[in-house]
Design a protein around this motif. Structure first.
Motif, PDB file in Angstrom:
ATOM      1  N   HIS A 163      -7.337 125.825  60.403  1.00 16.34           N
ATOM      2  CA  HIS A 163      -7.920 126.994  61.053  1.00 16.34           C
ATOM      3  C   HIS A 163      -8.014 128.184  60.104  1.00 16.34           C
ATOM      4  CE1 HIS A 163      -7.027 125.636  65.463  1.00 16.34           C
ATOM      5  NE2 HIS A 163      -8.138 125.122  64.974  1.00 16.34           N
ATOM      6  N   ASP A 164      -7.026 128.356  59.252  1.00 12.94           N
ATOM      7  CA  ASP A 164      -7.078 129.503  58.347  1.00 12.94           C
ATOM      8  C   ASP A 164      -7.971 129.258  57.148  1.00 12.94           C
ATOM      9  OD1 ASP A 164      -5.375 131.515  59.635  1.00 12.94           O
ATOM     10  OD2 ASP A 164      -3.842 129.991  59.463  1.00 12.94           O
ATOM     11  N   LEU A 165      -8.164 128.004  56.776  1.00 14.89           N
ATOM     12  CA  LEU A 165      -9.157 127.715  55.730  1.00 14.89           C
ATOM     13  C   LEU A 165     -10.555 128.083  56.217  1.00 14.89           C
ATOM     14  CD1 LEU A 165      -7.944 124.223  54.445  1.00 14.89           C
ATOM     15  CD2 LEU A 165      -7.684 126.427  53.306  1.00 14.89           C
ATOM     16  N   SER A 166     -10.915 127.659  57.431  1.00 17.32           N
ATOM     17  CA  SER A 166     -12.244 127.971  57.955  1.00 17.32           C
ATOM     18  C   SER A 166     -12.317 129.374  58.531  1.00 17.32           C
ATOM     19  CB  SER A 166     -12.678 126.933  59.004  1.00 17.32           C
ATOM     20  OG  SER A 166     -11.734 126.803  60.039  1.00 17.32           O
ATOM     21  N   GLY A 167     -11.161 129.995  58.773  1.00 13.02           N
ATOM     22  CA  GLY A 167     -11.163 131.390  59.175  1.00 13.02           C
ATOM     23  C   GLY A 167     -11.542 132.291  58.011  1.00 13.02           C
ATOM     24  N   VAL A 168     -11.070 131.947  56.818  1.00 12.59           N
ATOM     25  CA  VAL A 168     -11.402 132.705  55.605  1.00 12.59           C
ATOM     26  C   VAL A 168     -12.775 132.297  55.075  1.00 12.59           C
ATOM     27  CG1 VAL A 168     -10.741 133.127  53.195  1.00 12.59           C
ATOM     28  CG2 VAL A 168      -8.990 133.100  54.986  1.00 12.59           C
ATOM     29  N   HIS A 169     -13.029 130.978  55.059  1.00  8.76           N
ATOM     30  CA  HIS A 169     -14.315 130.450  54.587  1.00  8.76           C
ATOM     31  C   HIS A 169     -15.124 129.995  55.806  1.00  8.76           C
ATOM     32  CE1 HIS A 169     -13.473 130.341  50.218  1.00  8.76           C
ATOM     33  NE2 HIS A 169     -12.226 130.208  50.608  1.00  8.76           N
ATOM     34  N   ASP A 170     -15.930 130.878  56.317  1.00 10.43           N
ATOM     35  CA  ASP A 170     -16.628 130.623  57.574  1.00 10.43           C
ATOM     36  C   ASP A 170     -17.643 129.488  57.466  1.00 10.43           C
ATOM     37  OD1 ASP A 170     -16.858 131.493  60.306  1.00 10.43           O
ATOM     38  OD2 ASP A 170     -18.852 132.247  59.818  1.00 10.43           O
ATOM     39  N   ASN A 171     -17.975 129.094  56.238  1.00 13.10           N
ATOM     40  CA  ASN A 171     -18.941 128.006  56.049  1.00 13.10           C
ATOM     41  C   ASN A 171     -18.300 126.630  56.175  1.00 13.10           C
ATOM     42  OD1 ASN A 171     -17.536 128.632  53.559  1.00 13.10           O
ATOM     43  ND2 ASN A 171     -18.867 127.153  52.557  1.00 13.10           N
ATOM     44  N   ILE A 172     -16.971 126.558  56.272  1.00 12.87           N
ATOM     45  CA  ILE A 172     -16.284 125.272  56.381  1.00 12.87           C
ATOM     46  C   ILE A 172     -16.359 124.774  57.818  1.00 12.87           C
ATOM     47  CG2 ILE A 172     -14.059 124.076  56.237  1.00 12.87           C
ATOM     48  CD1 ILE A 172     -13.302 125.893  53.936  1.00 12.87           C
TER      49      ILE A 172
ATOM     50  N   HIS B  42     -15.165 122.636  60.843  1.00  9.69           N
ATOM     51  CA  HIS B  42     -13.787 122.294  61.219  1.00  9.69           C
ATOM     52  C   HIS B  42     -13.428 120.845  60.876  1.00  9.69           C
ATOM     53  CE1 HIS B  42     -10.051 122.277  63.387  1.00  9.69           C
ATOM     54  NE2 HIS B  42     -10.502 121.497  64.361  1.00  9.69           N
ATOM     55  N   GLY B  43     -14.285 119.897  61.248  1.00 10.91           N
ATOM     56  CA  GLY B  43     -14.000 118.497  60.965  1.00 10.91           C
ATOM     57  C   GLY B  43     -13.916 118.208  59.485  1.00 10.91           C
ATOM     58  N   ALA B  44     -14.770 118.865  58.697  1.00 12.55           N
ATOM     59  CA  ALA B  44     -14.735 118.687  57.240  1.00 12.55           C
ATOM     60  C   ALA B  44     -13.418 119.210  56.669  1.00 12.55           C
ATOM     61  CB  ALA B  44     -15.922 119.395  56.598  1.00 12.55           C
ATOM     62  N   GLY B  45     -12.969 120.349  57.169  1.00 12.97           N
ATOM     63  CA  GLY B  45     -11.681 120.882  56.711  1.00 12.97           C
ATOM     64  C   GLY B  45     -10.530 119.960  57.056  1.00 12.97           C
ATOM     65  N   LEU B  46     -10.575 119.369  58.246  1.00 13.28           N
ATOM     66  CA  LEU B  46      -9.526 118.430  58.651  1.00 13.28           C
ATOM     67  C   LEU B  46      -9.531 117.171  57.792  1.00 13.28           C
ATOM     68  CD1 LEU B  46      -9.795 118.723  62.531  1.00 13.28           C
ATOM     69  CD2 LEU B  46      -7.856 119.444  61.123  1.00 13.28           C
ATOM     70  N   ALA B  47     -10.715 116.724  57.339  1.00 14.35           N
ATOM     71  CA  ALA B  47     -10.804 115.542  56.490  1.00 14.35           C
ATOM     72  C   ALA B  47     -10.084 115.767  55.166  1.00 14.35           C
ATOM     73  CB  ALA B  47     -12.269 115.181  56.243  1.00 14.35           C
ATOM     74  N   VAL B  48      -9.968 117.006  54.761  1.00 15.07           N
ATOM     75  CA  VAL B  48      -9.249 117.355  53.533  1.00 15.07           C
ATOM     76  C   VAL B  48      -7.754 117.537  53.805  1.00 15.07           C
ATOM     77  CG1 VAL B  48      -8.982 119.124  51.745  1.00 15.07           C
ATOM     78  CG2 VAL B  48     -11.275 118.395  52.459  1.00 15.07           C
TER      79      VAL B  48
ATOM     80  N   LEU C 249     -18.479 108.593  55.456  1.00 16.54           N
ATOM     81  CA  LEU C 249     -19.204 109.426  56.417  1.00 16.54           C
ATOM     82  C   LEU C 249     -19.900 110.605  55.740  1.00 16.54           C
ATOM     83  CD1 LEU C 249     -16.606 109.755  59.344  1.00 16.54           C
ATOM     84  CD2 LEU C 249     -18.475 108.097  59.140  1.00 16.54           C
ATOM     85  N   GLY C 250     -19.578 110.826  54.467  1.00  9.21           N
ATOM     86  CA  GLY C 250     -20.119 111.983  53.761  1.00  9.21           C
ATOM     87  C   GLY C 250     -19.264 113.220  53.887  1.00  9.21           C
ATOM     88  N   MET C 251     -17.998 113.043  54.233  1.00  9.45           N
ATOM     89  CA  MET C 251     -17.067 114.147  54.388  1.00  9.45           C
ATOM     90  C   MET C 251     -16.341 114.448  53.075  1.00  9.45           C
ATOM     91  SD  MET C 251     -16.823 115.549  57.510  1.00  9.45           S
ATOM     92  CE  MET C 251     -18.582 115.719  57.217  1.00  9.45           C
ATOM     93  N   PRO C 252     -15.964 115.720  52.866  1.00  5.29           N
ATOM     94  CA  PRO C 252     -15.155 116.058  51.699  1.00  5.29           C
ATOM     95  C   PRO C 252     -13.718 115.569  51.887  1.00  5.29           C
ATOM     96  CG  PRO C 252     -15.372 117.962  53.123  1.00  5.29           C
ATOM     97  CD  PRO C 252     -16.248 116.883  53.714  1.00  5.29           C
ATOM     98  N   VAL C 253     -13.003 115.340  50.798  1.00  4.84           N
ATOM     99  CA  VAL C 253     -11.584 114.969  50.883  1.00  4.84           C
ATOM    100  C   VAL C 253     -10.727 115.776  49.914  1.00  4.84           C
ATOM    101  CG1 VAL C 253     -11.978 112.636  51.786  1.00  4.84           C
ATOM    102  CG2 VAL C 253     -11.932 113.013  49.309  1.00  4.84           C
ATOM    103  N   THR C 254     -11.305 116.758  49.239  1.00  3.19           N
ATOM    104  CA  THR C 254     -10.540 117.592  48.315  1.00  3.19           C
ATOM    105  C   THR C 254     -10.812 119.076  48.581  1.00  3.19           C
ATOM    106  OG1 THR C 254     -12.258 117.709  46.605  1.00  3.19           O
ATOM    107  CG2 THR C 254     -10.739 115.812  46.523  1.00  3.19           C
ATOM    108  N   MET C 255      -9.869 119.901  48.152  1.00  2.00           N
ATOM    109  CA  MET C 255     -10.029 121.346  48.302  1.00  2.00           C
ATOM    110  C   MET C 255     -11.218 121.844  47.478  1.00  2.00           C
ATOM    111  SD  MET C 255      -7.640 122.483  50.370  1.00  2.00           S
ATOM    112  CE  MET C 255      -7.003 124.124  50.050  1.00  2.00           C
ATOM    113  N   GLN C 256     -11.444 121.220  46.324  1.00  2.00           N
ATOM    114  CA  GLN C 256     -12.571 121.621  45.494  1.00  2.00           C
ATOM    115  C   GLN C 256     -13.890 121.405  46.222  1.00  2.00           C
ATOM    116  OE1 GLN C 256     -10.014 119.773  44.599  1.00  2.00           O
ATOM    117  NE2 GLN C 256      -9.251 120.327  42.560  1.00  2.00           N
ATOM    118  N   GLU C 257     -14.005 120.282  46.939  1.00  2.57           N
ATOM    119  CA  GLU C 257     -15.236 120.009  47.687  1.00  2.57           C
ATOM    120  C   GLU C 257     -15.440 121.023  48.808  1.00  2.57           C
ATOM    121  OE1 GLU C 257     -16.091 115.480  48.228  1.00  2.57           O
ATOM    122  OE2 GLU C 257     -13.908 115.704  48.021  1.00  2.57           O
TER     123      GLU C 257
ATOM    124  N   ALA D 220      -4.056 117.941  48.263  1.00  2.00           N
ATOM    125  CA  ALA D 220      -5.463 117.708  48.633  1.00  2.00           C
ATOM    126  C   ALA D 220      -6.428 118.034  47.501  1.00  2.00           C
ATOM    127  CB  ALA D 220      -5.820 118.559  49.848  1.00  2.00           C
ATOM    128  N   GLU D 221      -5.927 118.312  46.340  1.00  2.00           N
ATOM    129  CA  GLU D 221      -6.820 118.645  45.212  1.00  2.00           C
ATOM    130  C   GLU D 221      -7.460 117.384  44.617  1.00  2.00           C
ATOM    131  OE1 GLU D 221      -4.851 122.785  43.554  1.00  2.00           O
ATOM    132  OE2 GLU D 221      -4.254 120.895  42.639  1.00  2.00           O
TER     133      GLU D 221
END
Length: 391
Positions: free
Chosen positions: A272-281, A283-289, A340-348, A390-391
């Protein structure tokens, strides 16, 4: 022996005729004026808006509109909604959309029922004695908000994303037509698939007594969602997969897969705080990481439980030591997310290491310096360790 309370008051109309019940249901309950709440206007392009408004008009139910819901719904629009409903004498909230629209509706309902600022209602987790009635016409399978007790809202001025959980957040009714999800883009479908899985896996991986029946329900749901996600990557128009995914979305978060388990939703809190700061993230993509990294950080606290998860859900080879079983399960999960095309790292995700400290600080703020996790609590430093895993 376990004990629990299970309560789901939501009436569901499911199928290709779901919208045809809107007017008759609301009229039968005595509602007279509706707030029609939705997002950017895609429902006008695909014809759903016309279906919903025609139902209201035919039933003689007046309505006012509040469009503009964004991903990670904002408290500013919620406050506008509360003011509009009071001014117009609205007695029912009808969201047309997905999780963001539903969360915005729920927060408006809290503001109306409690007669306080809705942000205060969310952050203090206040449940009204008499909830303000609301419902949802679902357009995406993901959040499960149409039957859940959860509400998540963003204060974009302060980069805070916060949620509350209580039965006052549960909708009175949900109208669920799988055909309305056929136009959902691949990325959003994939992110929704991950979100659905997380709602069950965050209930499954908790340090509680054995719950064999609940576990089997959870495992069946997760296997179904995995299959549907893969099929929809190949064919987004697969209506049967869309149908199963939509129903799974509701079951994953109405708490049937959490009976007997004390869920902490740690990965959700971190995301929640990753996508709270980065509004373009998304939610599901952030959870995949976050979630695979959380498992790697926590699994030694409950080897048996995490092994069961790795073998029964991710088909890890059980004929090896427990550490290897769990790590193989994590690898299979990440491979699936990648498929699925989801990110799995913080860099992504686009989150830089120099941000870790400040974002982790947001997560523990107001939580006494640590957040609940698997049988213990996580400090700020441990949350940063999860970021690094997660890097």
């Amino acid at each position: 022996m376990v004990s629990f309370t299970y309560y789901v008051p939501t009436k569901v109309f499911f199928g290709t005729d779901a919208e045809s019940h809107i007017g008759s249901f609301l009229k039968s309950k005595g509602f007279h004026k509706v707030l029609l709440h939705y997002g950017s206007g895609s429902i006008k392009k695909n014809g759903l808006y016309d279906k919903v408004t025609a139902e209201l008009q035919q039933a003689g139910i007046a309505y006012v509109e509040l469009p503009g819901v964004e991903p990670n719904p904002k408290i500013g629009l919620v406050r506008c909604g509360v003011e509009l409903c009071r001014k117009e004498g609205v007695d029912f909230l009808l969201g047309v959309g997905g999780g963001s629209v539903s969360d915005s509706c729920k927060a408006i309902a809290l503001g109306l029922a409690l007669d306080i600022d809705p942000w205060e209602a969310v952050v203090k987790n206040i449940c009204p004695e008499k909830p303000f009635p609301m419902g949802l016409v679902l357009t995406i399978a993901a959040a499960g908000s149409e039957m859940s007790n959860s509400c998540v809202i963003t204060d974009d001025e302060h980069n805070l994303k916060r949620g509350c959980n209580h039965d006052g957040n549960r909708p009175l009714v949900a109208f669920m037509n799988p055909e309305n999800t056929l136009t959902v883009p691949k990325y959003q479908t994939a992110a929704g698939t991950v979100d659905i899985m997380m709602h069950t896996m965050e209930r499954y991986l908790t340090a509680d007594p054995e719950t064999p029946l609940t576990d089997r329900l959870a495992e069946a749901l997760l296997k179904t969602v995995k299959d549907c996600g893969s099929r929809l990557v190949e064919d987004p128009k697969d209506l049967q997969a869309r149908t199963d995914l939509m129903w799974a979305s509701s079951l994953a978060h109405n708490d049937i897969t959490g009976c007997g388990r004390n869920r902490t939703f740690t990965a959700h809190k971190i995301e929640h705080d990753l996508s709270g700061v980065h509004d373009n993230i998304t939610h599901g993509a952030g959870l995949a990481v976050v979630f695979p990294a959380w498992v790697l950080h926590e699994y030694k606290k409950g080897m048996k439980r995490f092994c069961q998860w790795a073998v029964n859900i991710w088909q890890a080879n059980p004929n090896q030591d427990e550490d290897a079983v769990i790590r193989e399960g994590v690898d299979h999960m990440k491979d699936y997310f990648r498929s699925l095309g989801m990110p799995v790292t913080m860099q992504e995700l686009g989150v830089a290491p120099e941000e870790y400290d400040s974002i982790a600080e947001l997560t523990i703020a107001g939580a006494g310096g640590a957040i609940p996790s698997y049988g213990s609590k996580l400090t700020k430093e441990e949350i940063i360790e999860i970021y690094r895993l997660a890097e």
